[in-house]
Design an enzyme around this catalytic site. Structure first.
Site, PDB file in Angstrom:
ATOM      1  N   ASP A 199       0.837  -1.197   0.000  1.00  0.00           N
ATOM      2  CA  ASP A 199       0.000   0.000   0.000  1.00  0.00           C
ATOM      3  C   ASP A 199       0.874   1.251   0.000  1.00  0.00           C
ATOM      4  O   ASP A 199       2.000   1.232   0.534  1.00  0.00           O
ATOM      5  CB  ASP A 199      -0.909   0.015   1.229  1.00  0.00           C
ATOM      6  N   TYR A 218       6.344  -8.649   8.903  1.00  0.00           N
ATOM      7  CA  TYR A 218       5.995  -7.242   9.082  1.00  0.00           C
ATOM      8  C   TYR A 218       6.162  -6.821  10.543  1.00  0.00           C
ATOM      9  O   TYR A 218       6.057  -7.644  11.461  1.00  0.00           O
ATOM     10  CB  TYR A 218       4.523  -7.005   8.723  1.00  0.00           C
ATOM     11  N   ASP A 223      -6.892   1.355   8.099  1.00  0.00           N
ATOM     12  CA  ASP A 223      -5.578   1.922   8.393  1.00  0.00           C
ATOM     13  C   ASP A 223      -5.728   3.401   8.750  1.00  0.00           C
ATOM     14  O   ASP A 223      -6.846   3.919   8.855  1.00  0.00           O
ATOM     15  CB  ASP A 223      -4.599   1.711   7.231  1.00  0.00           C
ATOM     16  N   ARG A 225      -3.663  -5.031   7.878  1.00  0.00           N
ATOM     17  CA  ARG A 225      -4.632  -4.085   8.437  1.00  0.00           C
ATOM     18  C   ARG A 225      -5.927  -4.778   8.841  1.00  0.00           C
ATOM     19  O   ARG A 225      -6.615  -4.347   9.763  1.00  0.00           O
ATOM     20  CB  ARG A 225      -4.885  -2.922   7.480  1.00  0.00           C
TER      21      ARG A 225
END
Length: 294
Positions: free
Chosen positions: A38, A66, A80, A174
């Site tokens: 993203d 992550y 988000d 997310r």
């Protein structure tokens, strides 16, 4: 010029923006990325150059790691920090509450991709429906969460948690953050995310765009890794005669193939004199060409 670049994508750029930037810098047309990040997300984005674009699927299929920050008490429509706030609650929440539910989010889990995402439905991205306010049924997908650890907890009006997450391809971090908030009854969204590993590509070994730009100015292309970098497939090798047959679409019997290791994987990297010449696939007792580099 061909190979794979371990790029450190900055926040604010789309993955496609990075591809365009690399094309311009290297003056090449055949450039592609291996899995979208993203725009607001930073981190490892392997970029394939030249023949390597045909190997992108094998890199994309590998696991990811992550570091994510979750903010509790605030829910957004995009899950988000860039979305519209749709719910705000002052949570009565502490570290132990989160730790109690984390095991429920590991292993094989079912996820509903975010409405604001690039997942396709009937030929369109989900975000296209979302922007027009068109209701659409979203199909759940199964993903695997290999590791989900709480690294840091920040108590406050709206508590925050830093999570270390290792997962399969196609996982929406997310959505994990959003679902944690829903399970705890207070709502949550992902307030920050960085991808620290994609397959074998690590953030410690990644190159910023500025570093790549400087290297190109100095005619230094050491940032372009070989075709085999990051492909987690077994290797086999062929003699010159069988390699030529492979290039011409012909199979080789198993006794004509030199195995580096025993494996049950159907797909393999095919080498000739330590050079990758393609991807092969085992069918019964013969190795057939799947992708050939001529």
């Amino acid at each position: 010029m061909e190979g794979i670049i371990n790029v450190l994508k900055p926040p604010g750029m789309t993955s496609s923006d990075v591809v365009v930037w690399i094309r311009r810098s290297l003056k090449m047309k055949k450039v592609g990325h291996t899995g979208t990040l993203d725009p607001g997300v930073a981190g490892v984005l392997p970029i394939c150059v030249g023949k390597a674009t045909r190997l992108a699927e094998y890199i994309t299929d590998q696991g990811k790691k992550y570091i994510a920050e979750v903010k509790f008490g605030i829910t957004t429509d995009t899950q988000d920090a860039y979305g519209k706030v749709i719910q705000e609650t002052l949570p009565s929440l502490d570290k132990a509450d989160l730790e109690r539910i984390l095991p429920d989010f590991t292993g094989k889990i079912s996820q509903l991709p975010p409405l604001f995402s690039a997942v396709r439905k009937e030929g369109k991205h989900l975000y296209e429906y979302a922007r027009k306010g068109i209701p659409i049924e979203i199909t759940p997908r199964e993903v695997i969460i290999y590791k989900l650890n709480l690294e840091q907890w920040y108590q406050g009006e709206f508590p925050k948690a830093v999570l270390n997450i290792e997962c399969s391809k196609g996982t929406y971090i997310r959505t994990i953050c959003h679902d944690l908030g829903q399970t705890l009854g207070c709502g949550a969204h992902m307030s920050y995310l960085v991808r620290v590993r994609s397959g074998s590509f690590k953030i410690q070994e990644s190159w910023t765009l500025e570093e790549i730009e400087e290297a190109v100015r100095n005619n230094d292309y050491s940032f372009i890794l070989p075709l085999t970098a990051g492909i987690d497939l077994p290797r086999v090798s062929l003699s010159e005669v069988r390699a030529n047959a492979f290039r011409n679409g012909l199979p080789s019997r198993r006794d004509q193939v030199n195995l580096y290791e025993e494996s049950n994987e159907p797909y393999v990297q095919v080498m000739e004199r330590e050079q990758l010449i393609g991807i092969g696939v085992w069918r019964k007792e013969a190795l057939y060409p799947h992708k050939v580099f001529k």
